[in-house]
Design a protein around this motif. Structure first.
Motif, PDB file in Angstrom:
ATOM      1  N   THR A   1       3.939  -1.459   1.882  1.00 44.17           N
ATOM      2  CA  THR A   1       2.606  -2.053   1.876  1.00 44.17           C
ATOM      3  C   THR A   1       2.287  -2.504   3.291  1.00 44.17           C
ATOM      4  OG1 THR A   1       3.465  -4.248   1.373  1.00 44.17           O
ATOM      5  CG2 THR A   1       2.814  -2.864  -0.514  1.00 44.17           C
ATOM      6  N   ASN A   2       1.022  -2.851   3.535  1.00 41.92           N
ATOM      7  CA  ASN A   2       0.628  -3.281   4.875  1.00 41.92           C
ATOM      8  C   ASN A   2       1.293  -4.593   5.294  1.00 41.92           C
ATOM      9  OD1 ASN A   2      -0.848  -4.572   2.921  1.00 41.92           O
ATOM     10  ND2 ASN A   2      -2.710  -4.698   4.144  1.00 41.92           N
ATOM     11  N   ASP A   3       1.866  -5.350   4.339  1.00 47.41           N
ATOM     12  CA  ASP A   3       2.622  -6.557   4.695  1.00 47.41           C
ATOM     13  C   ASP A   3       4.127  -6.270   4.722  1.00 47.41           C
ATOM     14  OD1 ASP A   3       3.019  -6.319   1.982  1.00 47.41           O
ATOM     15  OD2 ASP A   3       2.292  -8.318   1.472  1.00 47.41           O
ATOM     16  N   ASP A   4       4.491  -5.006   4.889  1.00 47.24           N
ATOM     17  CA  ASP A   4       5.863  -4.522   5.113  1.00 47.24           C
ATOM     18  C   ASP A   4       6.796  -4.685   3.900  1.00 47.24           C
ATOM     19  OD1 ASP A   4       7.270  -3.012   6.975  1.00 47.24           O
ATOM     20  OD2 ASP A   4       8.480  -4.734   7.589  1.00 47.24           O
TER      21      ASP A   4
ATOM     22  N   TYR B   1      -4.016   9.581  -2.671  1.00 45.28           N
ATOM     23  CA  TYR B   1      -4.076   9.860  -1.238  1.00 45.28           C
ATOM     24  C   TYR B   1      -5.547   9.880  -0.812  1.00 45.28           C
ATOM     25  CZ  TYR B   1      -3.634  12.282   3.218  1.00 45.28           C
ATOM     26  OH  TYR B   1      -3.719  12.627   4.545  1.00 45.28           O
ATOM     27  N   ILE B   2      -6.056   8.677  -0.537  1.00 46.33           N
ATOM     28  CA  ILE B   2      -7.454   8.527  -0.117  1.00 46.33           C
ATOM     29  C   ILE B   2      -7.519   7.529   1.040  1.00 46.33           C
ATOM     30  CG2 ILE B   2      -8.541   9.114  -2.322  1.00 46.33           C
ATOM     31  CD1 ILE B   2      -8.733   6.150  -2.962  1.00 46.33           C
ATOM     32  N   ASP B   3      -8.574   7.669   1.861  1.00 49.84           N
ATOM     33  CA  ASP B   3      -8.812   6.698   2.926  1.00 49.84           C
ATOM     34  C   ASP B   3      -8.975   5.327   2.292  1.00 49.84           C
ATOM     35  OD1 ASP B   3      -8.754   8.656   4.872  1.00 49.84           O
ATOM     36  OD2 ASP B   3     -10.926   8.928   4.883  1.00 49.84           O
ATOM     37  N   GLY B   4      -8.467   4.319   2.958  1.00 47.71           N
ATOM     38  CA  GLY B   4      -8.556   2.962   2.441  1.00 47.71           C
ATOM     39  C   GLY B   4      -7.314   2.560   1.680  1.00 47.71           C
ATOM     40  N   VAL B   5      -6.594   3.531   1.107  1.00 50.90           N
ATOM     41  CA  VAL B   5      -5.327   3.221   0.445  1.00 50.90           C
ATOM     42  C   VAL B   5      -4.178   3.621   1.377  1.00 50.90           C
ATOM     43  CG1 VAL B   5      -3.802   3.718  -1.513  1.00 50.90           C
ATOM     44  CG2 VAL B   5      -6.239   3.391  -1.892  1.00 50.90           C
ATOM     45  N   VAL B   6      -4.134   4.858   1.790  1.00 52.72           N
ATOM     46  CA  VAL B   6      -3.097   5.309   2.722  1.00 52.72           C
ATOM     47  C   VAL B   6      -3.620   5.040   4.135  1.00 52.72           C
ATOM     48  CG1 VAL B   6      -1.744   7.263   3.544  1.00 52.72           C
ATOM     49  CG2 VAL B   6      -2.290   7.065   1.118  1.00 52.72           C
ATOM     50  N   THR B   7      -2.967   4.096   4.818  1.00 50.19           N
ATOM     51  CA  THR B   7      -3.471   3.675   6.127  1.00 50.19           C
ATOM     52  C   THR B   7      -2.677   4.247   7.290  1.00 50.19           C
ATOM     53  OG1 THR B   7      -2.167   1.641   6.037  1.00 50.19           O
ATOM     54  CG2 THR B   7      -4.438   1.531   5.211  1.00 50.19           C
ATOM     55  N   GLU B   8      -1.425   4.650   7.049  1.00 51.24           N
ATOM     56  CA  GLU B   8      -0.602   5.165   8.144  1.00 51.24           C
ATOM     57  C   GLU B   8       0.427   6.150   7.594  1.00 51.24           C
ATOM     58  OE1 GLU B   8       2.950   3.436  10.940  1.00 51.24           O
ATOM     59  OE2 GLU B   8       1.323   2.060  10.450  1.00 51.24           O
TER      60      GLU B   8
ATOM     61  N   PRO C   1      -2.718  -1.499  -0.813  1.00 46.81           N
ATOM     62  CA  PRO C   1      -2.952  -1.341  -2.257  1.00 46.81           C
ATOM     63  C   PRO C   1      -4.251  -2.006  -2.705  1.00 46.81           C
ATOM     64  CG  PRO C   1      -0.996  -2.694  -1.814  1.00 46.81           C
ATOM     65  CD  PRO C   1      -1.601  -2.345  -0.500  1.00 46.81           C
ATOM     66  N   MET C   2      -5.074  -1.228  -3.426  1.00 49.45           N
ATOM     67  CA  MET C   2      -6.290  -1.812  -3.986  1.00 49.45           C
ATOM     68  C   MET C   2      -5.917  -2.606  -5.241  1.00 49.45           C
ATOM     69  SD  MET C   2      -8.311   1.495  -5.366  1.00 49.45           S
ATOM     70  CE  MET C   2      -7.455   3.030  -5.312  1.00 49.45           C
TER      71      MET C   2
ATOM     72  N   LEU D   1      -3.508  -1.600  -8.386  1.00 47.55           N
ATOM     73  CA  LEU D   1      -2.758  -0.376  -8.102  1.00 47.55           C
ATOM     74  C   LEU D   1      -1.258  -0.528  -8.348  1.00 47.55           C
ATOM     75  CD1 LEU D   1      -3.153   2.525  -7.077  1.00 47.55           C
ATOM     76  CD2 LEU D   1      -2.669   1.683  -4.784  1.00 47.55           C
ATOM     77  N   LEU D   2      -0.725  -1.688  -8.062  1.00 45.09           N
ATOM     78  CA  LEU D   2       0.719  -1.899  -8.184  1.00 45.09           C
ATOM     79  C   LEU D   2       1.115  -2.589  -9.487  1.00 45.09           C
ATOM     80  CD1 LEU D   2       1.518  -3.006  -4.523  1.00 45.09           C
ATOM     81  CD2 LEU D   2       1.509  -0.708  -5.503  1.00 45.09           C
ATOM     82  N   ASP D   3       0.159  -2.832 -10.385  1.00 46.37           N
ATOM     83  CA  ASP D   3       0.473  -3.498 -11.657  1.00 46.37           C
ATOM     84  C   ASP D   3       1.161  -2.560 -12.620  1.00 46.37           C
ATOM     85  OD1 ASP D   3      -0.743  -5.691 -10.609  1.00 46.37           O
ATOM     86  OD2 ASP D   3      -2.654  -5.381 -11.646  1.00 46.37           O
TER      87      ASP D   3
END
Length: 166
Positions: free
Chosen positions: A106-109, A141-148, A160-161, A164-166
């Motif tokens: 995730t973006n928070d590692d 695999y869409i912009d806004g979810v996959v950032t890198e 994660p929107m 998404l992870l629930d």
């Protein structure tokens, strides 16, 4: 070598085979292209002499194989190509084999798991992530979810929107 299709049956009596395509590249089965039939784990080099579409399948004929008896043993075999036959991709495009095996964070590692499969249900691909514990995650695999995406480090970062992870 990389999978581009699977021979699922023969078609007619003139040596055509019915192929379930695994490749996105339309030109992959053009006449003159080289593919390898994996028979008993031994590659057999074949040149495509004919190609047409029929009911969602690719019908392919090979040079020197003009009879159903010559291709009957290919049923169930995979069609492969060498790495040097791969088509160059545009920036921010990837082959499945480059994505499968990447670790997802995730973006928070926070580590989520490893990509084990890619599904193509419709508008966008969906990546299946095997978590160390719990159910598999499905990530679009869409912009806004996959950032890198870093292929060299086999690392993917997602934002994660909600839900998404629930």
């Amino acid at each position: 070598m990389f999978n581009v299709g699977k021979i699922v049956n023969t078609h007619g009596i003139k040596g055509e085979v019915k192929v379930l395509r695994i490749s996105d590249f339309e030109e992959r089965f053009n006449p003159g292209e080289i593919v390898y039939v994996m028979k008993d784990e031994q590659p057999i080099k074949l040149t495509i002499s004919g190609h047409r579409m029929h009911k969602g399948f690719d019908l392919i004929q090979f040079e020197g194989y003009e009879n159903i008896n010559q291709v009957e043993s290919f049923k169930g075999c995979k069609l492969k190509i060498h790495e040097d036959q791969l088509t160059d991709l545009a920036e921010d495009e990837y082959y499945y084999h480059e994505i499968i095996g990447c670790e997802v964070y995730t973006n928070d590692d926070r580590k989520l798991g490893k990509i084990t499969e890619i599904l193509s249900p419709g508008a966008n691909d969906v990546w299946v992530i095997k978590q160390e514990t719990g159910k598999d995650l499905l990530i679009p695999y869409i912009d806004g979810v996959v950032t890198e995406i870093n292929i060299d480090e086999k690392r993917v970062v997602i934002e994660p929107m909600e839900g998404l992870l629930d």
